[in-house]
Design a protein around this motif. Structure first.
Motif, short mmCIF file in Angstrom:
data_model
loop_
_atom_site.label_atom_id
_atom_site.label_comp_id
_atom_site.label_asym_id
_atom_site.label_seq_id
_atom_site.Cartn_x
_atom_site.Cartn_y
_atom_site.Cartn_z
N VAL A 243 52.68 39.73 12.24
CA VAL A 243 53.21 38.41 11.92
C VAL A 243 54.74 38.45 11.81
O VAL A 243 55.45 37.59 12.35
N GLY A 244 55.25 39.47 11.13
CA GLY A 244 56.70 39.57 10.94
C GLY A 244 57.44 39.78 12.25
O GLY A 244 58.47 39.15 12.50
N TRP A 257 69.70 35.85 21.62
CA TRP A 257 69.86 37.29 21.79
C TRP A 257 68.81 37.90 22.71
O TRP A 257 69.01 38.99 23.23
N ILE A 258 67.66 37.26 22.86
CA ILE A 258 66.64 37.70 23.82
C ILE A 258 66.13 36.47 24.55
O ILE A 258 66.40 35.32 24.16
N GLY A 259 65.35 36.71 25.61
CA GLY A 259 64.76 35.61 26.36
C GLY A 259 63.40 35.23 25.82
O GLY A 259 63.02 35.59 24.70
N SER A 260 62.64 34.53 26.64
CA SER A 260 61.35 34.00 26.21
C SER A 260 60.19 34.98 26.43
O SER A 260 59.07 34.72 26.00
N GLU A 261 60.47 36.09 27.11
CA GLU A 261 59.40 37.05 27.37
C GLU A 261 58.93 37.68 26.06
O GLU A 261 59.73 37.96 25.17
N ARG A 262 57.63 37.91 25.98
CA ARG A 262 57.05 38.50 24.78
C ARG A 262 56.10 39.63 25.17
O ARG A 262 55.44 39.59 26.21
N PRO A 263 55.99 40.63 24.31
CA PRO A 263 55.01 41.69 24.55
C PRO A 263 53.60 41.21 24.22
O PRO A 263 53.42 40.28 23.42
N GLN A 264 52.63 41.84 24.82
CA GLN A 264 51.27 41.67 24.33
C GLN A 264 51.20 42.28 22.93
O GLN A 264 51.63 43.41 22.73
N MET A 265 50.68 41.53 21.99
CA MET A 265 50.49 42.05 20.64
C MET A 265 49.03 42.48 20.51
O MET A 265 48.11 41.66 20.62
N ILE A 266 48.84 43.77 20.32
CA ILE A 266 47.50 44.35 20.34
C ILE A 266 47.16 44.89 18.96
O ILE A 266 47.88 45.73 18.41
N ILE A 276 39.32 41.30 12.05
CA ILE A 276 40.15 40.61 13.04
C ILE A 276 39.56 40.80 14.44
O ILE A 276 39.50 39.85 15.24
N VAL A 277 39.12 42.01 14.74
CA VAL A 277 38.51 42.26 16.05
C VAL A 277 37.26 41.40 16.23
O VAL A 277 37.06 40.78 17.28
N ARG A 278 36.43 41.35 15.22
CA ARG A 278 35.21 40.55 15.31
C ARG A 278 35.52 39.07 15.54
O ARG A 278 34.91 38.42 16.40
N ALA A 279 36.49 38.55 14.80
CA ALA A 279 36.87 37.14 14.96
C ALA A 279 37.47 36.89 16.33
O ALA A 279 37.21 35.86 16.97
N PHE A 280 38.29 37.84 16.81
CA PHE A 280 38.90 37.69 18.14
C PHE A 280 37.82 37.64 19.21
O PHE A 280 37.85 36.78 20.11
N GLU A 281 36.87 38.54 19.12
CA GLU A 281 35.82 38.60 20.14
C GLU A 281 34.91 37.37 20.10
O GLU A 281 34.40 36.93 21.14
N LYS A 282 34.73 36.78 18.93
CA LYS A 282 33.89 35.59 18.79
C LYS A 282 34.64 34.31 19.13
O LYS A 282 34.03 33.24 19.24
N GLY A 283 35.96 34.39 19.28
CA GLY A 283 36.75 33.20 19.55
C GLY A 283 37.05 32.38 18.31
O GLY A 283 37.46 31.22 18.41
N ASP A 284 36.89 32.98 17.13
CA ASP A 284 37.12 32.26 15.88
C ASP A 284 38.61 32.22 15.54
O ASP A 284 39.39 33.09 15.96
N ILE A 315 47.90 37.10 18.64
CA ILE A 315 47.23 37.95 19.63
C ILE A 315 46.89 37.13 20.88
O ILE A 315 47.13 37.56 22.01
N ARG A 316 46.34 35.95 20.67
CA ARG A 316 45.94 35.11 21.82
C ARG A 316 47.16 34.54 22.54
O ARG A 316 47.19 34.52 23.78
N GLU A 317 48.15 34.08 21.80
CA GLU A 317 49.34 33.50 22.42
C GLU A 317 50.08 34.52 23.27
O GLU A 317 50.70 34.18 24.29
N SER A 318 50.02 35.78 22.87
CA SER A 318 50.73 36.84 23.60
C SER A 318 49.89 37.45 24.72
O SER A 318 50.35 38.40 25.38
N ASN A 319 48.68 36.93 24.93
CA ASN A 319 47.75 37.52 25.89
C ASN A 319 47.41 38.97 25.54
O ASN A 319 47.16 39.80 26.41
N GLY A 320 47.42 39.24 24.24
CA GLY A 320 47.06 40.56 23.75
C GLY A 320 45.56 40.70 23.58
O GLY A 320 44.77 39.93 24.14
#
Length: 392
Positions: A243-244, A257-266, A276-284, A315-320
């Motif tokens: 989050v931070g 100072w940087i552009g709009s590119e972002r890393p995948q957050m995994i 968190i993994v369970r919720a991510f996989e369920k789409g919650d 995680i989802r916004e970053s395509n992680g």
């Protein structure tokens, strides 16, 4: 130097609050508050060259830190941790851009030093003299250290099976140690039930620990010459790291100072505690309590997190993605990171390398991608995980 802090804002309902008053969660909806800054003015007056010559800790980013007066800063030299090129581990996978951000070199041996430096400093500025925290271990040690330096009364609530080294740290810094039957969520319940007038700095239940943690993202951008890696693998418990850093990237873009590119957050979690993994996989959008949480990585033994919705959104916004690793894989990775790169990783940090191997194997990551593994603490906090050879 001056801080351009303006107000606090709810991450859910966008209600605004004064940053000159004591706040925890949003009083309207109960969600996480963020510190906000006048980034338009920061963009006009602050240049990258202004960082040159400043003390090399998290407070060199003072313009976008939440303390208004330098005299209130409580610091032990936290931050400015190295970004190590993992040549040997990379060679195993033909990966030339694999890096380790080694947070184990912070004061008190973990990334928690960043957040507690910021939280204790702001608490001092707001006139708070007694602070309490529920912790899986490292946050308690960090709060005890920074609280002692600030001459505050500190209470730490920890599971009674927390690694002994972390308990000893709290004691040596003269914090009041409260041991609890159960996990960190039970420790939080015990703290609340105590009904004392202590300010609770639980993960993301106050606005300022995240401000210290975001400096990991600020440093990473600087270490990548004001760009970002393609992926960040982070061990996830309460979630302030993910989050931070995401907040840091947004602020850096807003000041140009940087552009709009972002890393995948995994996000990586243990098989024995993976809400968190369970919720991510369920789409919650929220993560339910994980029952009977068990893992050798105390910092990932967090069965429920107040910022679950923020982590899942990032995680989802970053395509992680989010994935689990086993305790056996964590244990093996501790040895591999140490023997190959000279990094004695905490079990949480070792989980990131185990996750990296899985992500290469399933094709989510490719060897040519720039990837940063976050080692969030020192392996010396959990020495019992290392077995000595038998003497003959």
């Amino acid at each position: 130097m001056r801080s351009y802090l303006t107000h606090l804002e709810c991450t859910n309902c966008q209600q605004q609050f004064s940053a000159q008053e004591i706040h925890t969660l949003c009083s309207d909806c109960g969600k996480v508050l963020f510190a906000r800054y006048d980034l338009t003015s920061v963009k006009e007056i602050w240049k990258k060259s202004d960082l040159l010559g400043r003390k090399n800790d998290i407070w060199r980013w003072f313009e976008i830190m939440p303390v208004l007066s330098l005299e209130n800063v409580i610091s032990l030299g936290e931050g400015a941790t190295p970004l190590l090129h993992a040549h040997s581990l990379g060679e195993i996978h033909n990966a030339k851009q694999l890096y380790i951000k080694d947070e184990g070199l912070n004061p008190t041996g973990s990334f928690k030093a960043r957040g507690l430096s910021a939280a204790v400093s702001k608490a001092k500025e707001l006139g708070i003299s007694s602070i309490a925290i529920p912790s899986a271990g490292n946050a308690a040690a960090a709060l005890a250290a920074y609280g002692s330096r600030a001459k505050m009364e500190i209470h730490v609530f920890m599971p009674n099976d927390t690694p002994a080294m972390m308990m000893r740290e709290a004691v040596v810094y003269d914090a009041n140690l409260h041991l609890v039957d159960g996990l960190i969520n039970q420790a939080g319940q015990e703290l609340k039930a105590s009904a004392k007038n202590w300010f609770d700095v639980s993960t993301l239940k106050e606005p300022y620990r995240a401000e210290g943690k975001k400096t990991m993202g600020l440093e990473l951008a600087e270490q990548f010459n004001w760009s970002l890696p393609e992926a960040i693998i982070y061990p996830t418990g309460g979630g302030t790291g993910i989050v931070g850093m995401w907040k840091a990237f947004d602020e850096l873009e807003q000041i140009g100072w940087i552009g709009s590119e972002r890393p995948q957050m995994i996000s990586v979690q243990s098989e024995g505690c993976a809400p968190i993994v369970r919720a991510f996989e369920k789409g919650d959008s929220h993560a339910e309590l994980w029952e009977d949480a068990k893992t050798i990585a105390p910092g990932m033994r967090v069965p429920v997190a107040v910022a679950d919705y923020l982590m899942l959104q990032i995680i989802r916004e970053s395509n992680g993605t989010a994935l689990t690793v086993s305790d056996a894989e964590i244990h093996s990775s501790i040895h591999r990171m140490a023997s190959q790169e000279g990094v004695f990783a905490a079990p949480e940090g070792a989980a990131t390398y185990a996750a990296y191997e899985k992500l290469l194997a399933n094709g989510h990551l490719q060897p040519e991608m720039s990837v940063v593994l976050f080692n969030t603490g020192s392996g010396m906090k959990t020495p019992d995980l290392i077995t000595l050879p038998t003497r003959t």
